[in-house]
Design a protein around this motif. Structure first.
Motif, PDB file in Angstrom:
ATOM      1  N   TRP A 154       0.824  -1.182   0.000  1.00 35.74           N
ATOM      2  CA  TRP A 154       0.000   0.000   0.000  1.00 35.74           C
ATOM      3  C   TRP A 154       0.874   1.254   0.000  1.00 35.74           C
ATOM      4  O   TRP A 154       0.559   2.212  -0.701  1.00 35.74           O
ATOM      5  N   LYS A 155       1.945   1.216   0.777  1.00 35.53           N
ATOM      6  CA  LYS A 155       2.805   2.402   0.868  1.00 35.53           C
ATOM      7  C   LYS A 155       3.431   2.755  -0.479  1.00 35.53           C
ATOM      8  O   LYS A 155       3.472   3.924  -0.859  1.00 35.53           O
ATOM      9  N   GLU A 156       3.916   1.747  -1.182  1.00 35.13           N
ATOM     10  CA  GLU A 156       4.521   1.995  -2.495  1.00 35.13           C
ATOM     11  C   GLU A 156       3.472   2.495  -3.489  1.00 35.13           C
ATOM     12  O   GLU A 156       3.731   3.394  -4.288  1.00 35.13           O
ATOM     13  N   ALA A 157       2.285   1.913  -3.435  1.00 37.10           N
ATOM     14  CA  ALA A 157       1.203   2.329  -4.330  1.00 37.10           C
ATOM     15  C   ALA A 157       0.763   3.765  -4.014  1.00 37.10           C
ATOM     16  O   ALA A 157       0.409   4.523  -4.917  1.00 37.10           O
ATOM     17  N   ARG A 158       0.813   4.114  -2.750  1.00 31.08           N
ATOM     18  CA  ARG A 158       0.476   5.493  -2.367  1.00 31.08           C
ATOM     19  C   ARG A 158       1.469   6.470  -2.987  1.00 31.08           C
ATOM     20  O   ARG A 158       1.092   7.530  -3.495  1.00 31.08           O
ATOM     21  N   GLY A 159       2.750   6.120  -2.930  1.00 25.90           N
ATOM     22  CA  GLY A 159       3.768   6.969  -3.548  1.00 25.90           C
ATOM     23  C   GLY A 159       3.541   7.115  -5.045  1.00 25.90           C
ATOM     24  O   GLY A 159       3.654   8.218  -5.597  1.00 25.90           O
ATOM     25  N   LEU A 160       3.212   6.004  -5.703  1.00 23.26           N
ATOM     26  CA  LEU A 160       2.919   6.048  -7.134  1.00 23.26           C
ATOM     27  C   LEU A 160       1.709   6.936  -7.409  1.00 23.26           C
ATOM     28  O   LEU A 160       1.729   7.752  -8.335  1.00 23.26           O
ATOM     29  N   ARG A 161       0.670   6.774  -6.598  1.00 22.44           N
ATOM     30  CA  ARG A 161      -0.546   7.582  -6.758  1.00 22.44           C
ATOM     31  C   ARG A 161      -0.218   9.074  -6.675  1.00 22.44           C
ATOM     32  O   ARG A 161      -0.674   9.875  -7.495  1.00 22.44           O
ATOM     33  N   ASN A 162       0.610   9.445  -5.714  1.00 22.34           N
ATOM     34  CA  ASN A 162       0.998  10.849  -5.556  1.00 22.34           C
ATOM     35  C   ASN A 162       1.856  11.331  -6.720  1.00 22.34           C
ATOM     36  O   ASN A 162       1.693  12.461  -7.198  1.00 22.34           O
ATOM     37  N   ASP A 163       2.761  10.469  -7.184  1.00 16.64           N
ATOM     38  CA  ASP A 163       3.615  10.830  -8.330  1.00 16.64           C
ATOM     39  C   ASP A 163       2.779  11.028  -9.592  1.00 16.64           C
ATOM     40  O   ASP A 163       3.027  11.931 -10.382  1.00 16.64           O
ATOM     41  N   ILE A 164       1.793  10.162  -9.779  1.00 13.05           N
ATOM     42  CA  ILE A 164       0.914  10.288 -10.948  1.00 13.05           C
ATOM     43  C   ILE A 164       0.107  11.582 -10.860  1.00 13.05           C
ATOM     44  O   ILE A 164      -0.049  12.295 -11.853  1.00 13.05           O
TER      45      ILE A 164
ATOM     46  N   ARG B 244      -5.712   5.523  -7.912  1.00 15.06           N
ATOM     47  CA  ARG B 244      -6.512   5.511  -6.679  1.00 15.06           C
ATOM     48  C   ARG B 244      -7.136   4.144  -6.445  1.00 15.06           C
ATOM     49  O   ARG B 244      -7.312   3.714  -5.301  1.00 15.06           O
ATOM     50  N   SER B 245      -7.475   3.475  -7.512  1.00 20.22           N
ATOM     51  CA  SER B 245      -8.065   2.143  -7.416  1.00 20.22           C
ATOM     52  C   SER B 245      -7.090   1.152  -6.768  1.00 20.22           C
ATOM     53  O   SER B 245      -7.500   0.274  -6.012  1.00 20.22           O
ATOM     54  N   VAL B 246      -5.815   1.303  -7.067  1.00 17.75           N
ATOM     55  CA  VAL B 246      -4.809   0.385  -6.502  1.00 17.75           C
ATOM     56  C   VAL B 246      -4.828   0.464  -4.979  1.00 17.75           C
ATOM     57  O   VAL B 246      -5.015  -0.550  -4.293  1.00 17.75           O
ATOM     58  N   THR B 247      -4.649   1.655  -4.440  1.00 12.52           N
ATOM     59  CA  THR B 247      -4.583   1.786  -2.979  1.00 12.52           C
ATOM     60  C   THR B 247      -5.931   1.464  -2.328  1.00 12.52           C
ATOM     61  O   THR B 247      -5.972   0.845  -1.264  1.00 12.52           O
ATOM     62  N   ALA B 248      -7.009   1.852  -2.977  1.00 12.84           N
ATOM     63  CA  ALA B 248      -8.336   1.582  -2.408  1.00 12.84           C
ATOM     64  C   ALA B 248      -8.608   0.081  -2.327  1.00 12.84           C
ATOM     65  O   ALA B 248      -9.126  -0.409  -1.317  1.00 12.84           O
ATOM     66  N   ASN B 249      -8.250  -0.663  -3.368  1.00 14.82           N
ATOM     67  CA  ASN B 249      -8.490  -2.101  -3.354  1.00 14.82           C
ATOM     68  C   ASN B 249      -7.601  -2.827  -2.354  1.00 14.82           C
ATOM     69  O   ASN B 249      -8.053  -3.750  -1.672  1.00 14.82           O
ATOM     70  N   VAL B 250      -6.355  -2.416  -2.248  1.00 13.66           N
ATOM     71  CA  VAL B 250      -5.471  -3.031  -1.250  1.00 13.66           C
ATOM     72  C   VAL B 250      -6.016  -2.769   0.151  1.00 13.66           C
ATOM     73  O   VAL B 250      -6.077  -3.676   0.989  1.00 13.66           O
TER      74      VAL B 250
ATOM     75  N   LYS C 178       8.392   1.704 -11.479  1.00 10.32           N
ATOM     76  CA  LYS C 178       7.671   1.812 -10.202  1.00 10.32           C
ATOM     77  C   LYS C 178       6.459   0.884 -10.197  1.00 10.32           C
ATOM     78  O   LYS C 178       6.209   0.183  -9.223  1.00 10.32           O
ATOM     79  N   VAL C 179       5.721   0.891 -11.307  1.00 10.27           N
ATOM     80  CA  VAL C 179       4.533   0.042 -11.402  1.00 10.27           C
ATOM     81  C   VAL C 179       4.928  -1.429 -11.324  1.00 10.27           C
ATOM     82  O   VAL C 179       4.311  -2.210 -10.587  1.00 10.27           O
ATOM     83  N   LEU C 180       5.956  -1.825 -12.047  1.00 10.86           N
ATOM     84  CA  LEU C 180       6.387  -3.227 -12.050  1.00 10.86           C
ATOM     85  C   LEU C 180       6.872  -3.665 -10.672  1.00 10.86           C
ATOM     86  O   LEU C 180       6.628  -4.801 -10.254  1.00 10.86           O
ATOM     87  N   THR C 181       7.518  -2.773  -9.958  1.00 12.26           N
ATOM     88  CA  THR C 181       7.953  -3.079  -8.588  1.00 12.26           C
ATOM     89  C   THR C 181       6.738  -3.328  -7.692  1.00 12.26           C
ATOM     90  O   THR C 181       6.726  -4.285  -6.912  1.00 12.26           O
ATOM     91  N   ILE C 182       5.725  -2.504  -7.825  1.00 12.79           N
ATOM     92  CA  ILE C 182       4.514  -2.675  -7.013  1.00 12.79           C
ATOM     93  C   ILE C 182       3.797  -3.967  -7.392  1.00 12.79           C
ATOM     94  O   ILE C 182       3.289  -4.673  -6.513  1.00 12.79           O
ATOM     95  N   ILE C 183       3.791  -4.307  -8.668  1.00 12.00           N
ATOM     96  CA  ILE C 183       3.186  -5.573  -9.096  1.00 12.00           C
ATOM     97  C   ILE C 183       3.911  -6.743  -8.437  1.00 12.00           C
ATOM     98  O   ILE C 183       3.271  -7.681  -7.942  1.00 12.00           O
ATOM     99  N   LYS C 184       5.231  -6.695  -8.389  1.00 12.83           N
ATOM    100  CA  LYS C 184       6.005  -7.764  -7.741  1.00 12.83           C
ATOM    101  C   LYS C 184       5.670  -7.859  -6.255  1.00 12.83           C
ATOM    102  O   LYS C 184       5.495  -8.955  -5.710  1.00 12.83           O
ATOM    103  N   ILE C 185       5.590  -6.726  -5.593  1.00 15.60           N
ATOM    104  CA  ILE C 185       5.237  -6.716  -4.170  1.00 15.60           C
ATOM    105  C   ILE C 185       3.849  -7.303  -3.977  1.00 15.60           C
ATOM    106  O   ILE C 185       3.626  -8.137  -3.087  1.00 15.60           O
ATOM    107  N   LEU C 186       2.915  -6.897  -4.804  1.00 18.02           N
ATOM    108  CA  LEU C 186       1.537  -7.378  -4.712  1.00 18.02           C
ATOM    109  C   LEU C 186       1.457  -8.876  -5.000  1.00 18.02           C
ATOM    110  O   LEU C 186       0.741  -9.611  -4.302  1.00 18.02           O
ATOM    111  N   ASN C 187       2.203  -9.345  -5.987  1.00 17.03           N
ATOM    112  CA  ASN C 187       2.238 -10.783  -6.268  1.00 17.03           C
ATOM    113  C   ASN C 187       2.777 -11.563  -5.068  1.00 17.03           C
ATOM    114  O   ASN C 187       2.279 -12.644  -4.753  1.00 17.03           O
ATOM    115  N   GLY C 188       3.779 -11.011  -4.403  1.00 16.04           N
ATOM    116  CA  GLY C 188       4.312 -11.653  -3.200  1.00 16.04           C
ATOM    117  C   GLY C 188       3.287 -11.699  -2.084  1.00 16.04           C
ATOM    118  O   GLY C 188       3.157 -12.705  -1.381  1.00 16.04           O
ATOM    119  N   TYR C 189       2.537 -10.630  -1.936  1.00 18.94           N
ATOM    120  CA  TYR C 189       1.491 -10.577  -0.906  1.00 18.94           C
ATOM    121  C   TYR C 189       0.374 -11.570  -1.225  1.00 18.94           C
ATOM    122  O   TYR C 189      -0.116 -12.263  -0.333  1.00 18.94           O
TER     123      TYR C 189
END
Length: 117
Positions: free
Chosen positions: A1-11, A35-41, A91-102
């Protein structure tokens, strides 16, 4: 969520630099997807059952892939440089990897809980 929040702010910062005619087009799509990413997580995290959490994480992952496509459009329409586009894609691919791990962790936890019943 934290990484996705950073991406959301950067976007959110990035789309402010887009032309006004993109305000209700690509800018809006990028903002909504991020916003959908962080909201769904977040929503998945509060669910009682592992499977529900997994499903919300899959929704978040889908939004991340949507962002990748929108970034390609932004590059194709000369709204982003290749360097900026690649930075965001990484950044997006890194978050996808984190999410896949979760998701993998949740699947194991679900299996362990089911096995112990």
């Amino acid at each position: 969520w934290k990484e996705a929040r950073g991406l959301r702010n950067d976007i959110a910062d990035m789309v402010k630099l887009f032309p006004n005619e993109e305000k209700y087009r690509l800018s809006d799509q990028l903002i909504r997807a991020s916003r959908s990413v962080t909201a769904n997580v977040a929503e998945g995290f509060c669910r009682f059952h592992f499977q529900e959490n997994i499903q919300f994480c899959r929704q978040a992952r889908g939004s991340l892939f949507e962002i990748l496509d929108h970034l390609t459009v932004a590059y194709d329409e000369k709204l982003l440089t290749i360097e900026k586009c690649e930075l965001f894609k990484q950044k997006v691919l890194t978050i996808i990897k984190i999410l896949n791990g979760y998701i993998a962790y949740l699947k194991k936890a679900k299996a362990a809980t089911t096995h112990n019943l």
